[in-house]
Enzyme design. Structure first.
Site, mmCIF file in Angstrom:
data_model
loop_
_atom_site.group_PDB
_atom_site.id
_atom_site.type_symbol
_atom_site.label_atom_id
_atom_site.label_comp_id
_atom_site.label_asym_id
_atom_site.label_seq_id
_atom_site.Cartn_x
_atom_site.Cartn_y
_atom_site.Cartn_z
ATOM 1 N N GLY A 192 0.815 -1.201 0.000
ATOM 2 C CA GLY A 192 0.000 0.000 0.000
ATOM 3 C C GLY A 192 0.847 1.247 0.000
ATOM 4 O O GLY A 192 2.084 1.196 0.066
ATOM 5 N N VAL A 199 4.061 1.377 2.350
ATOM 6 C CA VAL A 199 3.676 0.331 3.284
ATOM 7 C C VAL A 199 4.108 -1.021 2.727
ATOM 8 O O VAL A 199 3.785 -1.356 1.577
ATOM 9 C CB VAL A 199 2.154 0.336 3.537
ATOM 10 C CG1 VAL A 199 1.792 -0.702 4.597
ATOM 11 C CG2 VAL A 199 1.680 1.720 3.968
ATOM 12 N N LYS A 213 5.615 0.612 7.854
ATOM 13 C CA LYS A 213 5.191 1.869 7.240
ATOM 14 C C LYS A 213 6.328 2.873 7.364
ATOM 15 O O LYS A 213 6.762 3.193 8.472
ATOM 16 C CB LYS A 213 3.933 2.403 7.934
ATOM 17 C CG LYS A 213 3.401 3.713 7.375
ATOM 18 C CD LYS A 213 2.146 4.134 8.142
ATOM 19 C CE LYS A 213 1.598 5.462 7.659
ATOM 20 N NZ LYS A 213 0.398 5.886 8.432
ATOM 21 N N ASP A 350 -11.881 10.261 9.725
ATOM 22 C CA ASP A 350 -11.588 9.836 8.353
ATOM 23 C C ASP A 350 -11.796 8.332 8.206
ATOM 24 O O ASP A 350 -10.997 7.635 7.585
ATOM 25 C CB ASP A 350 -10.145 10.198 7.984
ATOM 26 C CG ASP A 350 -9.928 10.222 6.465
ATOM 27 O OD1 ASP A 350 -10.922 10.417 5.724
ATOM 28 O OD2 ASP A 350 -8.781 10.058 6.024
ATOM 29 N N HIS A 352 -13.191 6.057 6.428
ATOM 30 C CA HIS A 352 -13.733 5.492 5.188
ATOM 31 C C HIS A 352 -13.335 4.026 5.074
ATOM 32 O O HIS A 352 -12.591 3.490 5.914
ATOM 33 C CB HIS A 352 -13.259 6.300 3.980
ATOM 34 C CG HIS A 352 -11.778 6.449 3.876
ATOM 35 N ND1 HIS A 352 -10.939 5.407 3.533
ATOM 36 C CD2 HIS A 352 -10.967 7.522 4.070
ATOM 37 C CE1 HIS A 352 -9.694 5.821 3.494
ATOM 38 N NE2 HIS A 352 -9.673 7.105 3.832
#
Length: 506
Positions: A192, A199, A213, A350, A352
């Site tokens: 990611g 990541v 990360k 946030d 989502h």
């Protein structure tokens, strides 16, 4: 202290019916049952809950056009646009830029209180754990000082670098080789990315997985069109990540493992490892990257390396077996938020579908402690984990850590998904004062998640009673959710012990 008493509790369809009494169809039907603990308080009645309607959508500035974006981690898709306009960070009202997570204490703070805080922080160095792998957050070791910007006073450590190093268990930055040796892991692949970093998935000798990360800090090179984070900015992310991770420790008052586990945090310096560059290129060739290549970083670049537990794949696009499984996952998110909300005045801001991870589990139940009461729910084979606190707000040791979004224009003008309406609703309920506590923002994100879960069409099984009951429960809850002012109110209303239910029946 005596152990909390356990009993069986359920999400009550009858409460949903009482809130929406005009819908007679909700007086019958299946109930979704969970194993939970008796609450010492009677669940809130309909009259106990604020029935304030959701805020009206925020109108955009007439000079700013609405732009349609894909939902999820949409900010990184704007990187090419931001490369041509850096005034957004330079002209921000908060200290060092609007993207900074800031420590804030109210304007009435006295100098005497400030001096007390400095003495408190200076006396805690000896209490610091010697184990460098221990990332639990202690009180501030650096002296605190005031900064005033736009008539607001911000309390920050005078030497943020020292504070970061202490929390990393280091005196100076270490090399990538030392970090990987400390992790005792092999980096397998990139999984990611975000605006500020990359990541990677790692595997340890015992075959357990973890996530690395990497966030570049303190450099002059722009990252995907953004200025690099500073020690002061990254300190807040370390604190929030550590505190929420530590909620998994056994505590009769507040406990949840619903936030990603932070295993270690390190400050690193040096050239980006060749192995990681190869994995970055593999990712780019396989599915395309929206980030600049890390090979551009200089040899003296600083990084913060977060090692977290692997939490599975994100909720965006996840295929559930049926709606009952989806509802069980949603309930895990509700309870984790409720614990953090009451413990830290936490708002995620946030949440989502890209910031919720899902993985399969053989553990049949999941336990939460909220204000001394233990709640146990069935997992139905899935475990949900909340990640990414870039926009989050908590209160830690009397200081408010938050991200000042008051001048972040594109966040409130984006369109293309219900997600962007949530940002505008947050701005309204907070009156664009992002240090303020409004737990209703958590409720907005839960409503967004229910909207996503009830619109899913790719369930593997859609005909069973369990699927129909789960879908019905989610739709009923979605209809009433915005009437609540906090996630704690939701939990207090819809979780009731069998003892209380029996008393009502008698």
């Amino acid at each position: 202290m005596s152990a909390p008493r356990r009993s069986s509790a359920r999400i009550r369809k009858s409460t949903l019916s009482s809130i929406n009494s005009n819908d007679s169809s909700r007086n019958t039907g299946e109930q979704t049952t969970f194993s939970a603990v008796k609450s010492s308080k009677t669940p809130a009645k309909h009259s106990d809950v604020s029935m304030m309607p959701p805020p009206a959508p925020v109108e955009a500035d007439a000079t700013i056009g609405r732009v349609s974006f894909r939902p999820g981690k949409w900010r990184k898709s704007m990187s090419t646009l931001l490369k041509t306009s850096m005034c957004r960070r330079e002209g921000a009202c908060s200290i060092g830029g609007e993207r900074r997570i800031t420590m804030y204490q109210g304007p009435s703070q006295s100098n005497e209180t400030l001096h007390d805080a400095q003495r408190l922080s200076s006396n805690t160095t000896a209490d610091r754990p010697s184990d460098s792998h221990d990332v639990s957050v202690q009180r501030f070791v650096a002296p605190l000082s005031w900064k005033t910007v736009s008539d607001q006073r911000f309390l920050c450590p005078q030497r943020s670098k020292d504070e970061v190093m202490t929390r990393c268990g280091q005196r100076e930055p270490i090399s990538f080789e030392q970090v990987l040796a400390k992790m005792e892991a092999t980096v397998e692949r990139k999984i990611g990315e975000g605006v500020y970093g990359e990541v990677f998935l790692c595997t340890k000798p015992n075959d357990t997985q973890s996530v690395l990360k990497l966030i570049p800090i303190e450099g002059n090179l722009l990252i995907n069109g953004e200025k690099q984070k500073t020690f002061e900015e990254i300190l807040s992310e370390i604190i929030i990540s550590s505190e929420l991770s530590d909620l998994r420790q056994q505590n009769v008052q507040f406990s949840t493992d619903g936030f990603v586990e932070l295993r270690s945090v390190s400050c690193v310096v040096g050239e980006y490892p060749q192995r990681l560059l190869e994995l970055w290129k593999d990712y780019n060739d396989r599915q395309g990257s929206e980030n600049d290549s890390p090979e551009d970083f200089p040899a003296d670049q600083l990084y913060i390396a977060f090692e977290t537990a692997f939490g599975g794949s994100d909720l965006d696009g996840y295929r559930f077996y049926n709606a009952q499984q989806a509802f069980a996952t949603f309930t895990q998110i509700v309870l984790a938020l409720a614990v953090a909300e009451k413990r830290y005045d936490f708002e995620h801001r946030d949440l989502h579908t890209g910031n919720i991870l899902i993985e399969t589990t053989k553990v049949p139940e999941r336990t939460y402690c909220l204000l001394g009461e233990e709640i146990v729910i069935k997992t139905h084979g899935l475990k949900a984990t909340i990640i990414d606190y870039t926009l989050s707000r908590i209160v830690y040791n009397g200081l408010c850590l938050f991200n000042d979004l008051s001048t972040d224009e594109e966040l409130f003008t984006a369109e293309g998904d219900y997600q962007f309406e949530i940002y505008r609703n947050m701005k309204t309920v907070l009156q664009n004062r992002w240090d303020q506590h409004a737990p209703r923002t958590n409720v907005y994100w839960l409503h967004y998640l229910l909207d996503k879960l009830t619109s899913v069409r790719n369930f593997r099984e859609k005909t069973s009673k369990a699927h129909k009951a789960g879908m019905k429960a989610m739709k009923q809850l979605s209809d009433v959710l915005l009437q609540f002012t906090s996630v704690h109110d939701i939990v207090r209303t819809f979780f009731a012990s069998d003892v209380l239910e029996a008393d009502k029946e008698n």
